[in-house]
Design a protein around this motif. Structure first.
Motif, PDB file in Angstrom:
ATOM      1  N   VAL A 110       0.831  -1.205   0.000  1.00  0.00           N
ATOM      2  CA  VAL A 110       0.000   0.000   0.000  1.00  0.00           C
ATOM      3  C   VAL A 110       0.863   1.251   0.000  1.00  0.00           C
ATOM      4  CG1 VAL A 110      -0.238   0.187   2.521  1.00  0.00           C
ATOM      5  CG2 VAL A 110      -2.066   1.037   1.022  1.00  0.00           C
ATOM      6  N   ARG A 111       2.049   1.190   0.591  1.00  0.00           N
ATOM      7  CA  ARG A 111       2.931   2.360   0.642  1.00  0.00           C
ATOM      8  C   ARG A 111       3.701   2.548  -0.669  1.00  0.00           C
ATOM      9  NH1 ARG A 111       1.587   0.405   5.237  1.00  0.00           N
ATOM     10  NH2 ARG A 111       1.352   1.755   7.078  1.00  0.00           N
ATOM     11  N   LEU A 112       3.899   1.457  -1.411  1.00  0.00           N
ATOM     12  CA  LEU A 112       4.517   1.568  -2.734  1.00  0.00           C
ATOM     13  C   LEU A 112       3.478   1.757  -3.830  1.00  0.00           C
ATOM     14  CD1 LEU A 112       7.321  -1.181  -2.638  1.00  0.00           C
ATOM     15  CD2 LEU A 112       7.625   1.299  -2.626  1.00  0.00           C
ATOM     16  N   ASP A 113       2.200   1.702  -3.450  1.00  0.00           N
ATOM     17  CA  ASP A 113       1.089   1.834  -4.390  1.00  0.00           C
ATOM     18  C   ASP A 113       1.134   0.744  -5.453  1.00  0.00           C
ATOM     19  OD1 ASP A 113      -1.240   2.940  -5.380  1.00  0.00           O
ATOM     20  OD2 ASP A 113      -0.209   4.391  -6.670  1.00  0.00           O
ATOM     21  N   VAL A 114       1.326  -0.502  -4.983  1.00  0.00           N
ATOM     22  CA  VAL A 114       1.280  -1.668  -5.864  1.00  0.00           C
ATOM     23  C   VAL A 114       0.377  -2.711  -5.212  1.00  0.00           C
ATOM     24  CG1 VAL A 114       3.593  -1.249  -6.779  1.00  0.00           C
ATOM     25  CG2 VAL A 114       3.300  -2.753  -4.795  1.00  0.00           C
ATOM     26  N   GLU A 115       0.046  -3.746  -5.969  1.00  0.00           N
ATOM     27  CA  GLU A 115      -0.772  -4.832  -5.441  1.00  0.00           C
ATOM     28  C   GLU A 115       0.083  -5.744  -4.556  1.00  0.00           C
ATOM     29  OE1 GLU A 115      -4.055  -5.430  -5.744  1.00  0.00           O
ATOM     30  OE2 GLU A 115      -4.205  -3.474  -6.751  1.00  0.00           O
ATOM     31  N   PRO A 116      -0.495  -6.281  -3.465  1.00  0.00           N
ATOM     32  CA  PRO A 116       0.247  -7.256  -2.659  1.00  0.00           C
ATOM     33  C   PRO A 116       0.745  -8.408  -3.522  1.00  0.00           C
ATOM     34  CG  PRO A 116      -1.755  -6.587  -1.525  1.00  0.00           C
ATOM     35  CD  PRO A 116      -1.829  -5.997  -2.905  1.00  0.00           C
ATOM     36  N   GLY A 117       1.950  -8.840  -3.270  1.00  0.00           N
ATOM     37  CA  GLY A 117       2.554  -9.903  -4.049  1.00  0.00           C
ATOM     38  C   GLY A 117       3.362  -9.416  -5.237  1.00  0.00           C
ATOM     39  N   THR A 118       3.276  -8.116  -5.545  1.00  0.00           N
ATOM     40  CA  THR A 118       4.056  -7.569  -6.656  1.00  0.00           C
ATOM     41  C   THR A 118       5.552  -7.711  -6.360  1.00  0.00           C
ATOM     42  OG1 THR A 118       2.330  -5.964  -7.193  1.00  0.00           O
ATOM     43  CG2 THR A 118       4.551  -5.499  -8.015  1.00  0.00           C
ATOM     44  N   PRO A 119       6.335  -8.244  -7.294  1.00  0.00           N
ATOM     45  CA  PRO A 119       7.779  -8.369  -7.056  1.00  0.00           C
ATOM     46  C   PRO A 119       8.460  -6.997  -7.048  1.00  0.00           C
ATOM     47  CG  PRO A 119       7.043  -9.844  -8.818  1.00  0.00           C
ATOM     48  CD  PRO A 119       5.932  -8.876  -8.563  1.00  0.00           C
ATOM     49  N   VAL A 120       9.268  -6.758  -6.019  1.00  0.00           N
ATOM     50  CA  VAL A 120      10.087  -5.540  -5.951  1.00  0.00           C
ATOM     51  C   VAL A 120      11.470  -5.942  -5.465  1.00  0.00           C
ATOM     52  CG1 VAL A 120       8.089  -4.075  -5.449  1.00  0.00           C
ATOM     53  CG2 VAL A 120       9.473  -4.967  -3.569  1.00  0.00           C
ATOM     54  N   HIS A 121      12.403  -5.013  -5.586  1.00  0.00           N
ATOM     55  CA  HIS A 121      13.771  -5.289  -5.163  1.00  0.00           C
ATOM     56  C   HIS A 121      13.908  -5.054  -3.661  1.00  0.00           C
ATOM     57  CE1 HIS A 121      18.020  -5.890  -5.513  1.00  0.00           C
ATOM     58  NE2 HIS A 121      18.303  -4.695  -5.042  1.00  0.00           N
ATOM     59  N   MET A 122      14.521  -6.023  -2.964  1.00  0.00           N
ATOM     60  CA  MET A 122      14.708  -5.942  -1.523  1.00  0.00           C
ATOM     61  C   MET A 122      16.200  -6.006  -1.189  1.00  0.00           C
ATOM     62  SD  MET A 122      15.579  -7.987   1.293  1.00  0.00           S
ATOM     63  CE  MET A 122      15.102  -9.679   0.984  1.00  0.00           C
ATOM     64  N   ARG A 123      16.630  -5.124  -0.255  1.00  0.00           N
ATOM     65  CA  ARG A 123      17.994  -5.163   0.285  1.00  0.00           C
ATOM     66  C   ARG A 123      17.910  -5.165   1.810  1.00  0.00           C
ATOM     67  NH1 ARG A 123      22.536  -3.169  -2.776  1.00  0.00           N
ATOM     68  NH2 ARG A 123      23.280  -1.902  -1.036  1.00  0.00           N
ATOM     69  N   ARG A 124      18.531  -6.156   2.427  1.00  0.00           N
ATOM     70  CA  ARG A 124      18.572  -6.228   3.891  1.00  0.00           C
ATOM     71  C   ARG A 124      20.016  -6.015   4.334  1.00  0.00           C
ATOM     72  NH1 ARG A 124      15.887 -10.864   4.857  1.00  0.00           N
ATOM     73  NH2 ARG A 124      13.964  -9.669   5.204  1.00  0.00           N
ATOM     74  N   ARG A 125      20.193  -5.108   5.295  1.00  0.00           N
ATOM     75  CA  ARG A 125      21.557  -4.780   5.708  1.00  0.00           C
ATOM     76  C   ARG A 125      21.616  -4.568   7.215  1.00  0.00           C
ATOM     77  NH1 ARG A 125      18.769  -1.105   3.262  1.00  0.00           N
ATOM     78  NH2 ARG A 125      18.579   1.035   4.008  1.00  0.00           N
ATOM     79  N   LEU A 126      22.815  -4.733   7.738  1.00  0.00           N
ATOM     80  CA  LEU A 126      23.076  -4.523   9.153  1.00  0.00           C
ATOM     81  C   LEU A 126      24.051  -3.367   9.294  1.00  0.00           C
ATOM     82  CD1 LEU A 126      22.818  -5.581  12.123  1.00  0.00           C
ATOM     83  CD2 LEU A 126      24.904  -6.901  11.670  1.00  0.00           C
ATOM     84  N   VAL A 127      23.688  -2.375  10.104  1.00  0.00           N
ATOM     85  CA  VAL A 127      24.564  -1.240  10.374  1.00  0.00           C
ATOM     86  C   VAL A 127      25.182  -1.432  11.751  1.00  0.00           C
ATOM     87  CG1 VAL A 127      24.671   1.258  10.775  1.00  0.00           C
ATOM     88  CG2 VAL A 127      23.310   0.346   8.882  1.00  0.00           C
ATOM     89  N   THR A 128      26.502  -1.321  11.808  1.00  0.00           N
ATOM     90  CA  THR A 128      27.220  -1.417  13.076  1.00  0.00           C
ATOM     91  C   THR A 128      27.920  -0.095  13.351  1.00  0.00           C
ATOM     92  OG1 THR A 128      29.206  -2.309  11.999  1.00  0.00           O
ATOM     93  CG2 THR A 128      27.591  -3.887  12.833  1.00  0.00           C
ATOM     94  N   ARG A 129      28.118   0.193  14.626  1.00  0.00           N
ATOM     95  CA  ARG A 129      28.860   1.378  15.049  1.00  0.00           C
ATOM     96  C   ARG A 129      29.968   0.910  15.987  1.00  0.00           C
ATOM     97  NH1 ARG A 129      24.971   4.464  17.606  1.00  0.00           N
ATOM     98  NH2 ARG A 129      24.405   5.453  15.643  1.00  0.00           N
ATOM     99  N   ASP A 130      31.214   1.175  15.582  1.00  0.00           N
ATOM    100  CA  ASP A 130      32.365   0.673  16.341  1.00  0.00           C
ATOM    101  C   ASP A 130      32.245  -0.831  16.537  1.00  0.00           C
ATOM    102  OD1 ASP A 130      33.542   3.211  16.602  1.00  0.00           O
ATOM    103  OD2 ASP A 130      32.291   3.668  18.343  1.00  0.00           O
ATOM    104  N   ASN A 131      31.820  -1.521  15.469  1.00  0.00           N
ATOM    105  CA  ASN A 131      31.684  -2.983  15.426  1.00  0.00           C
ATOM    106  C   ASN A 131      30.554  -3.526  16.293  1.00  0.00           C
ATOM    107  OD1 ASN A 131      33.930  -3.322  13.647  1.00  0.00           O
ATOM    108  ND2 ASN A 131      35.302  -3.051  15.390  1.00  0.00           N
ATOM    109  N   VAL A 132      29.685  -2.655  16.812  1.00  0.00           N
ATOM    110  CA  VAL A 132      28.536  -3.079  17.609  1.00  0.00           C
ATOM    111  C   VAL A 132      27.267  -2.883  16.774  1.00  0.00           C
ATOM    112  CG1 VAL A 132      27.174  -2.660  19.681  1.00  0.00           C
ATOM    113  CG2 VAL A 132      29.668  -2.457  19.770  1.00  0.00           C
TER     114      VAL A 132
END
Length: 240
Positions: A110-132
């Motif tokens: 709903v926030r991308l204004d597409v139908e549920p199940g529509t394929p989109v590009h996903m990136r998952r990342r972890l941010v660390t600060r001073d290795n934490v």
């Protein structure tokens, strides 16, 4: 006699009230045990609870200090990129955990204004600060974003994905709507953020708009915390 939960609640309150600030050192576990009249094992469990919630972190010398107050806001990232060419702070690192084409759920759709199940590009990342670990973010991008910045298809940090896309499109980021809720961490989140046992996390569901009204990103950021609220950040120098 006090239990571990009461001791954890005491220090949690001091941290959240600001009486104990990021970098401040907590008393030693031995001192806390003496002050509260409890066993060392009780204090150890209380301290483990605070660490699991992301409120404290261990130092190289073996003590415990209040953790940094979490990741920077989108507005902070935009300003930092404008000043330094890098969205993250110097002591922060972003590691890509996963890249995929996924069918979005109803919340993201709903926030991308597409139908549920529509394929989109996903990136998952972890941010660390001073290795934490600071936060884990999962970003969902519409097709025009990936067309403008094909670098997002690669498993490497761009140092500022939204900033790169905005520059390529020639349209500034305008505002970010942040919907903040608290919930229990998933197994994936506990592993990535270094929590032990059950832990409460803050989920920030963020929708970022360009100045022309297009949505450039919908992201789910997970860190520690507990305050339900929705707020909007102006990203282009004006009031939100």
């Amino acid at each position: 006699m006090a239990g571990y939960a009461e001791i954890a609640s005491h220090y949690r309150g001091l941290i959240r009230s600001g009486e104990l600030r990021p970098g401040d050192r907590l008393p030693t576990q031995r001192q806390v045990a003496q002050d509260w009249g409890v066993a060392n094992q009780t204090v150890r469990r209380a301290f483990q609870t605070l660490k699991a919630e992301g409120l404290t972190t261990a130092t190289t010398g073996g003590g415990t200090v209040v953790a940094e107050s979490g990741s920077a806001s989108v507005a902070d990232r935009v300003a930092n990129h404008a000043a330094t060419g890098r969205a993250l702070a110097r002591n922060e690192t972003s590691t890509i955990l996963e890249i995929a084409s996924v069918g979005v759920d109803a919340t993201v759709a709903v926030r991308l204004d597409v139908e549920p199940g529509t394929p989109v590009h996903m990136r998952r990342r972890l941010v660390t600060r001073d290795n934490v670990p600071v936060h884990m973010s999962t970003s969902y991008y519409p097709s025009f974003v990936v067309e403008a910045a094909p670098e997002l298809l690669e498993p490497v940090s761009t140092g500022g994905s939204r900033e790169l896309v905005a520059e390529r499109l020639g349209v500034a980021q305008d505002q970010a709507v942040n919907e903040v809720t608290s919930r229990q961490a998933t197994d994936l989140e506990r592993d990535a953020l270094g929590f032990t046992g059950s832990a409460t996390v803050t989920q920030v569901l963020r929708t970022v708009f360009l100045a022309d009204g297009r949505v450039i990103e919908v992201a789910v950021k997970v860190t520690s915390g507990a305050r339900p609220v929705v707020y909007t950040e102006g990203l282009n120098g004006g009031a939100a």
